[in-house]
Design an enzyme around this catalytic site. Structure first.
Site, mmCIF file in Angstrom:
data_model
loop_
_atom_site.group_PDB
_atom_site.id
_atom_site.type_symbol
_atom_site.label_atom_id
_atom_site.label_comp_id
_atom_site.label_asym_id
_atom_site.label_seq_id
_atom_site.Cartn_x
_atom_site.Cartn_y
_atom_site.Cartn_z
ATOM 1 N N GLY A 16 0.821 -1.211 0.000
ATOM 2 C CA GLY A 16 0.000 0.000 0.000
ATOM 3 C C GLY A 16 0.855 1.261 0.000
ATOM 4 N N LYS A 17 1.958 1.203 -0.757
ATOM 5 C CA LYS A 17 2.843 2.371 -0.816
ATOM 6 C C LYS A 17 2.128 3.551 -1.463
ATOM 7 C CE LYS A 17 6.531 1.031 -2.708
ATOM 8 N NZ LYS A 17 7.066 1.338 -4.009
ATOM 9 N N ASP A 146 15.429 -4.824 -5.820
ATOM 10 C CA ASP A 146 15.213 -5.181 -7.226
ATOM 11 C C ASP A 146 16.347 -4.573 -8.052
ATOM 12 O OD1 ASP A 146 12.781 -6.085 -6.372
ATOM 13 O OD2 ASP A 146 11.618 -4.414 -7.197
ATOM 14 N N GLU A 148 16.295 -3.552 -11.122
ATOM 15 C CA GLU A 148 15.949 -2.404 -11.969
ATOM 16 C C GLU A 148 15.695 -1.111 -11.214
ATOM 17 O OE1 GLU A 148 14.224 -5.328 -11.992
ATOM 18 O OE2 GLU A 148 12.110 -4.988 -12.461
ATOM 19 N N LYS A 186 7.689 -9.858 13.942
ATOM 20 C CA LYS A 186 9.110 -9.967 13.631
ATOM 21 C C LYS A 186 9.647 -8.684 12.989
ATOM 22 C CE LYS A 186 9.994 -14.048 15.131
ATOM 23 N NZ LYS A 186 10.894 -14.168 16.296
ATOM 24 N N GLY A 352 -13.073 -2.094 -21.638
ATOM 25 C CA GLY A 352 -12.471 -3.387 -21.929
ATOM 26 C C GLY A 352 -11.934 -3.438 -23.343
ATOM 27 N N CYS A 379 -17.283 3.241 -21.834
ATOM 28 C CA CYS A 379 -16.387 3.018 -22.967
ATOM 29 C C CYS A 379 -16.802 1.749 -23.723
ATOM 30 C CB CYS A 379 -14.941 2.993 -22.500
ATOM 31 S SG CYS A 379 -13.788 3.388 -23.817
ATOM 32 N N GLY A 381 -18.343 -0.653 -22.556
ATOM 33 C CA GLY A 381 -19.706 -0.924 -22.085
ATOM 34 C C GLY A 381 -20.743 -0.106 -22.832
ATOM 35 N N MET A 382 -20.339 1.080 -23.302
ATOM 36 C CA MET A 382 -21.240 1.872 -24.147
ATOM 37 C C MET A 382 -21.291 1.244 -25.545
ATOM 38 S SD MET A 382 -20.363 5.401 -25.986
ATOM 39 C CE MET A 382 -21.470 6.389 -26.958
ATOM 40 N N HIS A 513 -14.131 7.780 -19.562
ATOM 41 C CA HIS A 513 -13.989 7.083 -18.278
ATOM 42 C C HIS A 513 -14.248 8.044 -17.115
ATOM 43 C CE1 HIS A 513 -12.434 3.227 -19.726
ATOM 44 N NE2 HIS A 513 -11.917 3.941 -20.711
ATOM 45 N N GLU A 515 -14.952 7.447 -14.181
ATOM 46 C CA GLU A 515 -14.400 6.975 -12.896
ATOM 47 C C GLU A 515 -13.033 7.601 -12.595
ATOM 48 O OE1 GLU A 515 -14.598 5.255 -15.678
ATOM 49 O OE2 GLU A 515 -13.084 3.678 -15.864
HETATM 50 N N1 GLN Z 1 -11.652 -1.471 -26.825
HETATM 51 C C1 GLN Z 1 -12.440 -0.296 -26.985
HETATM 52 C C2 GLN Z 1 -11.728 0.773 -27.791
HETATM 53 O O1 GLN Z 1 -10.551 0.767 -27.931
HETATM 54 C C3 GLN Z 1 -12.865 0.260 -25.648
HETATM 55 C C4 GLN Z 1 -11.741 0.793 -24.852
HETATM 56 C C5 GLN Z 1 -12.097 1.021 -23.411
HETATM 57 O O2 GLN Z 1 -13.080 0.494 -22.919
HETATM 58 N N2 GLN Z 1 -11.298 1.793 -22.728
HETATM 59 O O3 GLN Z 1 -12.387 1.657 -28.276
#
Ligand code: GLN
Length: 541
Positions: A16-17, A146, A148, A186, A352, A379, A381-382, A513, A515
């Site tokens: 949780g840095k 690490d 790197e 510890k 997605g 996105c 989902g739309m 997006h 969110e």
């Molecule tokens: N894969 C879709 C696109 O590239 C949706 C991208 C996303 O959901 N961020 O348009």
């Protein structure tokens, strides 16, 4: 002149840095300081944009179009400060810059080496694009030890020297595990991790020790002695019930007080009343809503970090707890299985990529539309909701997306041109995948009187994007005749940004997006409204 706080992590990853950096930022802010948070990631990707969400979690997008680590999302949600491109850097980016300079001949014949050229480039990055910030918090990704991360540690070691104690501080986050067989906490892993840091020349000034239980005073003294830090600078970071209680918990342990003491600027206590109020609210919700998130990366919740938080913010605003059911959309590929969504108070299909699971998302959108269940498509989902409506409302059975291969009715197609400000951006199919999507903040114009115009309370908005495909405007008229309104468009009227079904309790799809812009103290209006609709739905079922 800004002071720099370098935050490293030891023992194990996932302590949780990012959250604790965000919490320290919030605490310093509550003391009246201006802060900036930055993330330095040691991996070789130029940015996380091309990484699988399974590996790296969500890709967080800034207003200025950078694809960054999800920790920048924590920083924004906790401090309300919009991150910039310059707040995120990786080894890949540093090396590409150094090599590009070498090719240009900028090094005037020198032999290019990790020290000083790479470390100089890191130091320049850390100090670049700053204004009147009182504190710059730089989190170093990965775990000390690490291979790197060595150039980054070397760069901050040098900076610590150059800036002096009064302008630089090293914070190290470690784990103090409880070993059941011994019945003891510890301290050894912490000691070893600090040794590792000291071996590269860094003496931490403060240790933040994560633990699942109280660390006794004598263990803290032991850590202080072995690790060469003041006992009061060994801060315990105990697990808390909500991440938004972290600033309060760390303050109670004296974290921000010790940081200020290091810089010799003790003084005002922070005003944390708004944090206390919101945590009290989170702990005493008046109801519960169940939201089904139908996605692809549901086995790794970090892939939807901002989404989960934005839904939570919507819950806080509505005084309810939001239960999230993460469902793999592949389950819904068979139409009858979608009945499992019966009884949820809202369905959300998030962003997605790729064909796998897309039919399940399309079926979920149909179920939500037909059963009058609140639906939020983000996105991808739309895009899936629009394909669904084209197939089942307009009757174009072959409707699909060219993202999945050649398609006779491309309702969603590759975007090759769009306008950014006054400039035309162009992309070719088959070009580089990294950093070439339509990225960052773009404006959209909302149809007056539409649900979204009401929700936002205005008709001009700016939201963050990350997509390569777009809803094909050629289907707009037919879809609108069937009740799917294109209620948000790019200002030039070419790119569909929002669709909604006016004749539905809550059915909204957005190409961006939202969110990414929801913050604890400024919950995003779409999430507040969606959870509000879910509350109404919960009273019906
Ligand atoms: N894969 C879709 C696109 O590239 C949706 C991208 C996303 O959901 N961020 O348009």
């Amino acid at each position: 002149m800004s002071r720099f706080i370098f935050i490293t992590g030891g023992v194990v990853s996932s302590l949780g840095k990012g959250l604790s950096s965000a919490a320290l930022g919030a605490l310093l802010q509550a003391r009246g300081f201006k802060v900036r948070l930055r993330k330095l990631d040691p991996y070789l990707n130029v940015d996380p944009g091309t990484m699988s969400p399974y590996q790296h979690g969500e890709v967080y997008v800034t207003d200025d179009g950078a694809e960054t680590d999800l920790d920048l999302g924590h920083y924004e949600r906790f401090t309300g400060i919009s991150a910039r491109k310059t707040d995120s850097v990786t080894t890949g980016k540093i090396y590409s810059n150094v090599i590009a300079k070498e090719r240009r001949g900028d090094y005037l014949g020198a032999t290019i080496q990790v020290i000083p050229h790479v470390t100089d480039a890191i130091k320049e990055w850390i100090k670049a694009d700053l204004g009147d910030e009182d504190f710059v918090l730089c989190e170093i990704g990965g775990t000390v030890g690490d291979i790197e991360s060595l150039p980054f540690l070397e760069a901050i070691r040098q900076l610590g020297n150059e800036l002096g104690k009064e302008r630089a501080m090293f914070v190290h986050l470690t784990l103090v595990p409880f070993i059941p067989a011994a019945g003891e906490l510890k301290t050894k892993p912490t000691q070893h991790s600090v040794k590792e840091l000291q071996a590269v020349g860094i003496q931490p000034d403060l240790l933040l020790c994560r633990s699942d239980r109280e660390i006794p005073a004598d263990s803290r003294r032991k850590i202080a002695q072995f690790c060469n830090v003041r006992p009061s600078a060994v801060i315990q970071g105990l697990d808390v019930d909500t991440i938004y209680a972290v600033p309060l918990a760390y303050h109670a342990e004296g974290y921000d007080r010790e940081v200020c003491r290091h810089f010799g600027i003790e003084g005002n206590e922070p005003d944390l009343s708004k944090w206390q109020q919101i945590v009290d609210r989170i702990r005493a919700p008046e109801g519960v809503v169940n939201i089904a998130v139908v996605g692809k990366y549901t086995s790794l919740l970090d892939a939807y970090k901002s989404l989960a938080e934005a839904l939570r913010h919507g819950g806080i605003a509505n005084n309810v707890k939001v239960n999230l059911n993460w469902i793999d959309s592949e389950i819904f590929e068979r139409e009858d299985t979608v009945q499992h969504l019966e009884g949820v108070h809202g369905i959300l299909v998030p962003g997605g990529f790729g064909e796998r699971g897309s039919e399940g998302k399309i079926n979920s959108a149909r179920f939500a539309r037909e059963r009058q269940i609140p639906y939020f498509g983000i996105c991808f989902g739309m895009q899936m909701a629009v394909i669904e409506a084209t197939r089942n409302l307009v009757g174009v059975k072959n409707a699909g997306s060219t993202e999945f291969g050649p398609c006779p009715e491309p309702v969603v197609g590759l975007m090759t041109e769009w306008v950014r400000g006054n400039q035309l951006e162009t992309r070719k199919a088959g070009g580089d995948l990294g950093g070439t999507m339509r990225l960052g903040a773009y404006e959209a114009s909302l149809k007056p009187g539409s649900a979204v115009a009401q929700i936002y309370g205005k008709t001009a908005i700016s939201e963050r994007h990350r997509h390569r495909y777009e809803v094909n405007i050629n289907y707009k008229e037919k879809l609108e005749q069937q009740g799917l309104l294109f209620s948000g468009m790019s200002p030039d009227g070419i790119l569909p940004e929002i669709v909604e079904i006016p004749d539905h309790p809550w059915f909204i799809g957005v190409q961006f997006h939202p969110e990414l812009k929801s913050r604890l103290f400024e919950p995003h209006p779409l999430f507040v409204s969606f959870i509000g609709a879910a509350v109404t739905q919960s009273r019906l079922v």
